[in-house]
Motif scaffolding. Structure first.
Motif, PDB file in Angstrom:
ATOM      1  N   TRP A 156     -12.106  -9.761  35.916  1.00  0.00           N
ATOM      2  CA  TRP A 156     -13.184 -10.747  35.920  1.00  0.00           C
ATOM      3  C   TRP A 156     -13.035 -11.494  37.230  1.00  0.00           C
ATOM      4  O   TRP A 156     -12.197 -12.370  37.373  1.00  0.00           O
ATOM      5  CB  TRP A 156     -13.016 -11.659  34.731  1.00  0.00           C
ATOM      6  CG  TRP A 156     -14.239 -12.344  34.247  1.00  0.00           C
ATOM      7  CD1 TRP A 156     -15.529 -12.128  34.629  1.00  0.00           C
ATOM      8  CD2 TRP A 156     -14.292 -13.364  33.246  1.00  0.00           C
ATOM      9  NE1 TRP A 156     -16.374 -12.951  33.935  1.00  0.00           N
ATOM     10  CE2 TRP A 156     -15.637 -13.715  33.083  1.00  0.00           C
ATOM     11  CE3 TRP A 156     -13.325 -14.008  32.491  1.00  0.00           C
ATOM     12  CZ2 TRP A 156     -16.046 -14.695  32.178  1.00  0.00           C
ATOM     13  CZ3 TRP A 156     -13.736 -14.970  31.592  1.00  0.00           C
ATOM     14  CH2 TRP A 156     -15.077 -15.307  31.433  1.00  0.00           C
ATOM     15  N   VAL A 157     -13.827 -11.116  38.205  1.00  0.00           N
ATOM     16  CA  VAL A 157     -13.611 -11.540  39.580  1.00  0.00           C
ATOM     17  C   VAL A 157     -14.414 -12.799  39.908  1.00  0.00           C
ATOM     18  O   VAL A 157     -15.639 -12.814  39.767  1.00  0.00           O
ATOM     19  CB  VAL A 157     -13.984 -10.409  40.561  1.00  0.00           C
ATOM     20  CG1 VAL A 157     -13.715 -10.831  42.001  1.00  0.00           C
ATOM     21  CG2 VAL A 157     -13.207  -9.137  40.223  1.00  0.00           C
ATOM     22  N   SER A 158     -13.684 -13.818  40.343  1.00  0.00           N
ATOM     23  CA  SER A 158     -14.357 -15.025  40.806  1.00  0.00           C
ATOM     24  C   SER A 158     -14.304 -15.064  42.331  1.00  0.00           C
ATOM     25  O   SER A 158     -13.293 -14.723  42.943  1.00  0.00           O
ATOM     26  CB  SER A 158     -13.749 -16.291  40.188  1.00  0.00           C
ATOM     27  OG  SER A 158     -12.356 -16.324  40.247  1.00  0.00           O
ATOM     28  N   THR A 159     -15.455 -15.437  42.913  1.00  0.00           N
ATOM     29  CA  THR A 159     -15.577 -15.589  44.357  1.00  0.00           C
ATOM     30  C   THR A 159     -16.409 -16.833  44.627  1.00  0.00           C
ATOM     31  O   THR A 159     -17.013 -17.408  43.720  1.00  0.00           O
ATOM     32  CB  THR A 159     -16.264 -14.367  45.026  1.00  0.00           C
ATOM     33  OG1 THR A 159     -17.581 -14.206  44.483  1.00  0.00           O
ATOM     34  CG2 THR A 159     -15.460 -13.090  44.828  1.00  0.00           C
ATOM     35  N   ARG A 160     -16.422 -17.231  45.886  1.00  0.00           N
ATOM     36  CA  ARG A 160     -17.265 -18.347  46.329  1.00  0.00           C
ATOM     37  C   ARG A 160     -18.046 -17.852  47.540  1.00  0.00           C
ATOM     38  O   ARG A 160     -17.460 -17.265  48.457  1.00  0.00           O
ATOM     39  CB  ARG A 160     -16.390 -19.544  46.704  1.00  0.00           C
ATOM     40  CG  ARG A 160     -17.169 -20.792  47.113  1.00  0.00           C
ATOM     41  CD  ARG A 160     -16.268 -21.892  47.672  1.00  0.00           C
ATOM     42  NE  ARG A 160     -15.192 -22.283  46.802  1.00  0.00           N
ATOM     43  CZ  ARG A 160     -15.270 -23.213  45.845  1.00  0.00           C
ATOM     44  NH1 ARG A 160     -16.400 -23.827  45.617  1.00  0.00           N
ATOM     45  NH2 ARG A 160     -14.203 -23.524  45.126  1.00  0.00           N
ATOM     46  N   THR A 184     -20.388 -10.192  44.677  1.00  0.00           N
ATOM     47  CA  THR A 184     -18.930 -10.253  44.728  1.00  0.00           C
ATOM     48  C   THR A 184     -18.407  -9.647  46.028  1.00  0.00           C
ATOM     49  O   THR A 184     -17.563 -10.240  46.703  1.00  0.00           O
ATOM     50  CB  THR A 184     -18.317  -9.519  43.512  1.00  0.00           C
ATOM     51  OG1 THR A 184     -18.794 -10.131  42.316  1.00  0.00           O
ATOM     52  CG2 THR A 184     -16.801  -9.560  43.540  1.00  0.00           C
ATOM     53  N   LEU A 185     -18.899  -8.481  46.387  1.00  0.00           N
ATOM     54  CA  LEU A 185     -18.454  -7.821  47.615  1.00  0.00           C
ATOM     55  C   LEU A 185     -18.884  -8.597  48.852  1.00  0.00           C
ATOM     56  O   LEU A 185     -18.104  -8.758  49.796  1.00  0.00           O
ATOM     57  CB  LEU A 185     -18.970  -6.382  47.664  1.00  0.00           C
ATOM     58  CG  LEU A 185     -18.488  -5.524  48.824  1.00  0.00           C
ATOM     59  CD1 LEU A 185     -16.965  -5.454  48.878  1.00  0.00           C
ATOM     60  CD2 LEU A 185     -19.080  -4.114  48.727  1.00  0.00           C
ATOM     61  N   VAL A 186     -20.109  -9.108  48.849  1.00  0.00           N
ATOM     62  CA  VAL A 186     -20.585  -9.925  49.973  1.00  0.00           C
ATOM     63  C   VAL A 186     -19.665 -11.129  50.170  1.00  0.00           C
ATOM     64  O   VAL A 186     -19.224 -11.428  51.278  1.00  0.00           O
ATOM     65  CB  VAL A 186     -22.041 -10.391  49.741  1.00  0.00           C
ATOM     66  CG1 VAL A 186     -22.450 -11.440  50.765  1.00  0.00           C
ATOM     67  CG2 VAL A 186     -22.997  -9.214  49.767  1.00  0.00           C
ATOM     68  N   GLY A 239     -13.029 -13.646  52.554  1.00  0.00           N
ATOM     69  CA  GLY A 239     -11.691 -13.058  52.549  1.00  0.00           C
ATOM     70  C   GLY A 239     -10.818 -13.496  51.392  1.00  0.00           C
ATOM     71  O   GLY A 239      -9.616 -13.261  51.412  1.00  0.00           O
ATOM     72  N   GLU A 240     -11.418 -14.119  50.355  1.00  0.00           N
ATOM     73  CA  GLU A 240     -10.645 -14.596  49.214  1.00  0.00           C
ATOM     74  C   GLU A 240     -11.354 -14.291  47.901  1.00  0.00           C
ATOM     75  O   GLU A 240     -12.577 -14.285  47.842  1.00  0.00           O
ATOM     76  CB  GLU A 240     -10.434 -16.117  49.306  1.00  0.00           C
ATOM     77  CG  GLU A 240      -9.658 -16.549  50.531  1.00  0.00           C
ATOM     78  CD  GLU A 240      -9.448 -18.053  50.579  1.00  0.00           C
ATOM     79  OE1 GLU A 240      -8.418 -18.460  51.129  1.00  0.00           O
ATOM     80  OE2 GLU A 240     -10.301 -18.813  50.066  1.00  0.00           O
ATOM     81  N   PHE A 241     -10.538 -14.059  46.847  1.00  0.00           N
ATOM     82  CA  PHE A 241     -11.080 -13.843  45.513  1.00  0.00           C
ATOM     83  C   PHE A 241      -9.977 -14.004  44.490  1.00  0.00           C
ATOM     84  O   PHE A 241      -8.801 -14.062  44.832  1.00  0.00           O
ATOM     85  CB  PHE A 241     -11.778 -12.486  45.389  1.00  0.00           C
ATOM     86  CG  PHE A 241     -10.919 -11.268  45.676  1.00  0.00           C
ATOM     87  CD1 PHE A 241     -10.542 -10.415  44.639  1.00  0.00           C
ATOM     88  CD2 PHE A 241     -10.520 -10.941  46.963  1.00  0.00           C
ATOM     89  CE1 PHE A 241      -9.784  -9.275  44.891  1.00  0.00           C
ATOM     90  CE2 PHE A 241      -9.763  -9.813  47.230  1.00  0.00           C
ATOM     91  CZ  PHE A 241      -9.392  -8.979  46.193  1.00  0.00           C
ATOM     92  N   VAL A 242     -10.377 -14.106  43.218  1.00  0.00           N
ATOM     93  CA  VAL A 242      -9.426 -14.225  42.117  1.00  0.00           C
ATOM     94  C   VAL A 242      -9.789 -13.177  41.081  1.00  0.00           C
ATOM     95  O   VAL A 242     -10.964 -13.003  40.738  1.00  0.00           O
ATOM     96  CB  VAL A 242      -9.456 -15.630  41.469  1.00  0.00           C
ATOM     97  CG1 VAL A 242      -8.526 -15.702  40.266  1.00  0.00           C
ATOM     98  CG2 VAL A 242      -9.089 -16.699  42.486  1.00  0.00           C
ATOM     99  N   ILE A 243      -8.774 -12.453  40.586  1.00  0.00           N
ATOM    100  CA  ILE A 243      -8.981 -11.552  39.460  1.00  0.00           C
ATOM    101  C   ILE A 243      -8.395 -12.236  38.231  1.00  0.00           C
ATOM    102  O   ILE A 243      -7.198 -12.502  38.166  1.00  0.00           O
ATOM    103  CB  ILE A 243      -8.327 -10.177  39.686  1.00  0.00           C
ATOM    104  CG1 ILE A 243      -9.057  -9.436  40.814  1.00  0.00           C
ATOM    105  CG2 ILE A 243      -8.336  -9.353  38.387  1.00  0.00           C
ATOM    106  CD1 ILE A 243      -8.488  -8.070  41.142  1.00  0.00           C
TER     107      ILE A 243
END
Length: 172
Positions: free
Chosen positions: A7-11, A53-55, A61-65
């Motif tokens: 469950w990927v969180s990005t900003r 998410t990929l964008v 350059g950061e994300f959380v799984i």
């Protein structure tokens, strides 16, 4: 076969929070600690487009799984909706953002395990390799000796359009 759900969180670079489930992820390396995430192109009405998410991972350059426990199945499903990139998907899913320790992306507070990652590389087929910067494991999810107590939080696994639980665990 069941697959764990990332469950990927990005900003976004504009600061909008994104949260989306992906069922193709695994450990890519133990040293350095690296996770692999596959983010395919959009489908249906968004066929051929790049997922938010990929964008976001490319731009920041950061994300959380986050790992999805059974009690968050409905929230996870809501976050899989195809919504505008300016919509906060934490709000849509009804979950709480928890400020990151090493990255400027929140984890899901209600998730018992979260990996904060920085982008290592993206391979042309949309495989994202992320270097683990920090791991959060709630005490009830930890069994000691580097083992996870799956019985206490029941992680969800994906079976395409259905889900499975892993229970009971056994040793050989």
């Amino acid at each position: 076969m069941p697959r764990p759900i990332a469950w990927v969180s990005t900003r976004s670079k504009e600061g909008v929070l994104n949260l989306a489930p992906f069922s193709f992820f695994t450990v890519a390396s133990r040293n350095p600690a690296t996770l692999l995430l596959s983010i395919g192109p959009g489908v249906g009405e968004r066929q051929g487009t790049v997922k938010d998410t990929l964008v976001n991972i490319r731009e920041t350059g950061e994300f959380v799984i986050n790992v999805v426990p059974a009690v968050l199945a409905a929230s996870m499903q809501r976050s899989s909706a195809d919504v505008a990139s300016r919509e906060d998907e934490f709000e849509l899913a009804g979950v709480t953002p928890k400020v990151g320790i090493c990255v400027d992306v929140p984890s899901v507070l209600e998730s018992p395990i979260a990996f904060e990652l920085t982008l290592d590389q993206i391979i042309a087929v949309h495989l994202v390799l992320g270097k683990v910067e920090h791991v959060r494991v709630d005490t009830e999810a930890y069994a000691g000796h580097y083992k996870i107590a799956i019985e206490s939080w029941q992680p969800l696994a994906s079976l395409a359009d259905d889900y499975a639980l892993i229970k009971p665990a056994f040793s050989v």
